[in-house]
Design a protein around this motif. Structure first.
Motif, PDB file in Angstrom:
ATOM      1  N   GLY A 162      -9.293  61.403  56.877  1.00 27.52           N
ATOM      2  CA  GLY A 162     -10.442  60.612  57.318  1.00 27.52           C
ATOM      3  C   GLY A 162     -11.682  60.929  56.507  1.00 27.52           C
ATOM      4  N   VAL A 163     -11.919  62.210  56.260  1.00 30.06           N
ATOM      5  CA  VAL A 163     -13.082  62.606  55.465  1.00 30.06           C
ATOM      6  C   VAL A 163     -12.971  62.051  54.046  1.00 30.06           C
ATOM      7  N   MET A 164     -11.771  62.072  53.480  1.00 29.22           N
ATOM      8  CA  MET A 164     -11.584  61.537  52.126  1.00 29.22           C
ATOM      9  C   MET A 164     -11.825  60.033  52.083  1.00 29.22           C
ATOM     10  N   LEU A 165     -11.423  59.319  53.138  1.00 33.22           N
ATOM     11  CA  LEU A 165     -11.689  57.877  53.186  1.00 33.22           C
ATOM     12  C   LEU A 165     -13.189  57.602  53.230  1.00 33.22           C
ATOM     13  N   ILE A 166     -13.911  58.471  53.949  1.00 33.27           N
ATOM     14  CA  ILE A 166     -15.368  58.312  54.014  1.00 33.27           C
ATOM     15  C   ILE A 166     -16.005  58.600  52.670  1.00 33.27           C
TER      16      ILE A 166
END
Length: 281
Positions: free
Chosen positions: A73-77
């Motif tokens: 999720g953090v990487m998608l952000i």
């Protein structure tokens, strides 16, 4: 307050899952570094497989998995396009919800802790609901990409998730050993009626929190179909669960719970629960 022995194991594994993937953000200039992520996850899995057995292994795998999901999720952000950022925030929120359920039980009611405390295996309806929201997001992302960007609507959804999560965990903390993920059919000798704290304002604050969280997750994704669907399905689920649960609570606490019902609502719209009227007694 005593905590379960699996608390620190789960925390270490969750952080291990996060660090295995999240470090890639800081070296994203290396064009081929993404190929290493499956290797990091595999190493984590082999470590758990070799060093732990039975229940500890199951706890570790689930905590590591949720850590990996959070880092994705953090990487998608951080790395994704603007249209993928809401999905990134949603992924982080989803991961933290399930891990924090386990952690909250480990701290407040460790005697009931099990792998089911992650609430990952929450029935086929829950899985269908999750898949449906992902499918809607992807279809609408393709057809209406401008709809799936971080906007005021997404911020409102995120705040709903945060407030719902906070309310649910506050309820779990207040109820402490009296909280259980499963509706109890036998009155344990240490089970007492909680009417203070957040429970003085609503009889089922943990359900109210989950209700707000579930709808907020779809507002965050700007999924108009699932916003309506989640609201309907969640309301129907809690309507039935509260009705059944309050029968057992009246059996457990009798007149005390009846008086509590008369002065405090369930907290959910148009849900009264199992109300015992004076003519019924």
């Amino acid at each position: 307050m005593a905590v379960h022995k699996h608390t620190f194991l789960s925390l270490n594994c969750f952080l291990m899952g996060v660090s295995s993937c999240l470090g890639l953000i800081f070296v994203r200039t290396w064009s081929n570094i993404s190929y290493l992520m499956p290797g990091f996850v595999l190493v984590d899995y082999l470590y758990l497989k070799c060093c732990f057995r039975d229940e500890e292994y199951k706890v570790g795998v689930r905590a590591t998995f949720l850590g990996v999901v959070f880092s994705i999720g953090v990487m998608l952000i951080d790395l994704g396009s603007s249209s993928l950022k809401p999905m990134g925030v949603y992924t982080c929120v989803l991961s933290l919800f399930h891990y924090s359920e386990f952690l909250a039980i480990a701290v407040t009611n460790p005697s009931t802790l099990s792998i089911r405390s992650f609430v990952l295996d929450n029935g086929w309806e829950y899985k269908v609901a999750a898949i449906t929201c992902w499918v809607e997001y992807c279809i609408e992302l393709y057809l209406f990409p401008g709809l799936k960007t971080l906007s005021f609507v997404s911020v409102v959804g995120f705040l709903m998730c945060v407030s719902g999560e906070f309310l649910r965990k506050l309820a779990m903390w207040t109820a402490s050993t009296n909280f259980n993920h499963e509706v109890q059919s036998v009155h344990a000798k240490d089970h007492v009626l909680i009417t203070h704290g957040v429970y003085q304002y609503m009889r089922h604050p943990s359900y109210v929190g989950w209700f707000i969280w579930s709808i907020g997750s779809q507002v965050l994704l700007v999924n108009p179909i699932c916003i309506v669907g989640y609201a309907f399905v969640s309301w129907n689920f809690f309507y039935q669960r509260i009705f059944y649960e309050e029968i057992t609570l009246l059996n457990f606490f009798g007149a005390d719970y009846y008086k509590y019902q008369q002065k405090t609502g369930t907290g959910l719209p148009f849900i009264k629960g199992y109300v015992l009227y004076e003519d019924d007694s």
